[in-house]
Design a protein around this motif. Sequence first.
Motif, PDB file in Angstrom:
ATOM      1  N   HIS A 109       6.023   4.115  -8.798  1.00 53.05           N
ATOM      2  CA  HIS A 109       5.292   5.286  -8.330  1.00 53.05           C
ATOM      3  C   HIS A 109       3.908   4.830  -7.885  1.00 53.05           C
ATOM      4  N   CYS A 110       3.328   5.574  -6.961  1.00 55.16           N
ATOM      5  CA  CYS A 110       1.945   5.290  -6.598  1.00 55.16           C
ATOM      6  C   CYS A 110       1.069   5.614  -7.805  1.00 55.16           C
ATOM      7  N   VAL A 111       0.172   4.682  -8.160  1.00 56.83           N
ATOM      8  CA  VAL A 111      -0.667   4.896  -9.336  1.00 56.83           C
ATOM      9  C   VAL A 111      -1.768   5.915  -9.037  1.00 56.83           C
ATOM     10  N   HIS A 112      -1.926   6.300  -7.762  1.00 55.94           N
ATOM     11  CA  HIS A 112      -2.940   7.277  -7.391  1.00 55.94           C
ATOM     12  C   HIS A 112      -2.339   8.659  -7.122  1.00 55.94           C
ATOM     13  N   CYS A 113      -1.351   8.742  -6.205  1.00 53.61           N
ATOM     14  CA  CYS A 113      -0.826  10.066  -5.829  1.00 53.61           C
ATOM     15  C   CYS A 113       0.549  10.352  -6.429  1.00 53.61           C
ATOM     16  N   ASP A 114       1.103   9.384  -7.175  1.00 53.59           N
ATOM     17  CA  ASP A 114       2.347   9.556  -7.925  1.00 53.59           C
ATOM     18  C   ASP A 114       3.608   9.668  -7.050  1.00 53.59           C
ATOM     19  N   HIS A 161       0.844  -1.194   0.000  1.00 60.16           N
ATOM     20  CA  HIS A 161       0.000   0.000   0.000  1.00 60.16           C
ATOM     21  C   HIS A 161       0.874   1.237   0.000  1.00 60.16           C
ATOM     22  N   CYS A 162       0.374   2.288  -0.618  1.00 61.33           N
ATOM     23  CA  CYS A 162       1.077   3.561  -0.596  1.00 61.33           C
ATOM     24  C   CYS A 162       1.027   4.123   0.821  1.00 61.33           C
ATOM     25  N   GLU A 163       2.209   4.488   1.359  1.00 55.10           N
ATOM     26  CA  GLU A 163       2.246   5.024   2.719  1.00 55.10           C
ATOM     27  C   GLU A 163       1.654   6.431   2.784  1.00 55.10           C
ATOM     28  N   CYS A 164       1.520   7.062   1.612  1.00 57.96           N
ATOM     29  CA  CYS A 164       0.960   8.429   1.597  1.00 57.96           C
ATOM     30  C   CYS A 164      -0.560   8.434   1.460  1.00 57.96           C
ATOM     31  N   CYS A 165      -1.101   7.588   0.576  1.00 54.83           N
ATOM     32  CA  CYS A 165      -2.538   7.702   0.301  1.00 54.83           C
ATOM     33  C   CYS A 165      -3.292   6.385   0.468  1.00 54.83           C
ATOM     34  N   GLY A 166      -2.592   5.294   0.763  1.00 51.09           N
ATOM     35  CA  GLY A 166      -3.285   4.029   1.016  1.00 51.09           C
ATOM     36  C   GLY A 166      -3.614   3.212  -0.220  1.00 51.09           C
ATOM     37  N   GLN A 167      -3.340   3.729  -1.397  1.00 49.38           N
ATOM     38  CA  GLN A 167      -3.619   3.011  -2.641  1.00 49.38           C
ATOM     39  C   GLN A 167      -2.921   1.636  -2.633  1.00 49.38           C
ATOM     40  N   ARG A 168      -3.607   0.600  -3.111  1.00 44.65           N
ATOM     41  CA  ARG A 168      -2.958  -0.708  -3.222  1.00 44.65           C
ATOM     42  C   ARG A 168      -1.878  -0.654  -4.300  1.00 44.65           C
TER      43      ARG A 168
HETATM   44 ZN   LIG Z   1      -0.277   7.147  -3.069  1.00 44.13          ZN
END
Ligand SMILES: [Zn+2]
Length: 343
Positions: free
Chosen positions: A19-24, A5-12
């Motif tokens: 890169h996070c596919v949600h918050c980059d 999970h992204c530690e910044c936004c929780g995205q799987r």
């Molecule tokens: Zn993220």
Amino acid sequence: MRLFHCECCGQRLYFENTHCVHCDTPQGFDPYTLSLRSMTSDAFRPCINRESGICNWLVPAQSDDQYCLSCRMTLVIPDLSVSGNVTLWADMEAEKQRLIYSLFRLHLPLVTRQLDPDNGLGFRFMADAPLGDSERIMTGHLDGVITLNLAEADPVVREATRRQMAEPYRTILGHFRHEVGHYYWQQLISNGDWQEDFRRRFGDERDNYAQALQRHYQQGPRQGWQQHYISAYASSHPWEDWAETWAHYLHMVDTLETAYEYGLTTMPRGSATSSAEVNLHDDPYQKLSFDQLIAQWLPLTTTMNSLNHSMGYDDVYPFNLSTTVIDKLSMVHSVIHQHSNGI
Ligand SMILES: [Zn+2]
Ligand SMILES: [Zn+2]
Ligand SMILES: [Zn+2]
């Protein structure tokens, strides 16, 4: 393989994400905690191979190493000025990272050649000479050094080889899992407490290896090999039987972990008795007994194959496990867990 999970936004997120596919937010894999980390702290820096798109692993900030643990295990890389080689090498490294993840999850001894030049583990990715008159690069293992022919990363070449060798299954990850099986045979079996058990189940490895392989390639596999071996090639020599069985064990635990991470339960309709329900309820790398592993594995493979057929593909799992093979797999399980429990 775990989910992350992204530690910044929780995205799987997945093992390969950069890169996070949600918050980059840039992501990197930390081999010491086996987790994907958001690269927002200065506790880590990226492996230098991130620049060439080869690697998303992290190096602790205080380390002197430019390369991550996985890249430090690579001893030889192909000539990157040759067109296409960067992509082939990248595919090799991606599968090697999956291998190393599994070795860590199983708490197997893992040391680089830099730290232990005689017994450390290292990898060479080498291409055949273009003119074809010199000797071909043979995929194999020798005293801790695993060599893969770069062409194995080319799906066209790999499929042609698979057909020519009449193999049901051929992947880069399968090669890594097989070759590292030879390495751990040397580390955990040869001259140790398991030697007798090994010979009883797999046969006597003192049989002439070169002759055994020659016999296999000239005369084909042993008659009725399906009763006793996981693959035709496994019937060529006890060492190959061990490597094939070892690779299969790694297929099992990692695929089961993926299914577990997704919360998968198999309960085929039409046989809805409680015994048909298989709930993947615990960490297959560390917590499950061998009997639990097998009980979960067999229905999962049937499910995976049926899913593949629905998409027009052949079996993803073209294997049958005889009782003899299951017994050999149980020895692999015992060897790994006895080691990782420090007995
Ligand atoms: Zn993220
Ligand atoms: Zn790296
Ligand atoms: Zn082998």
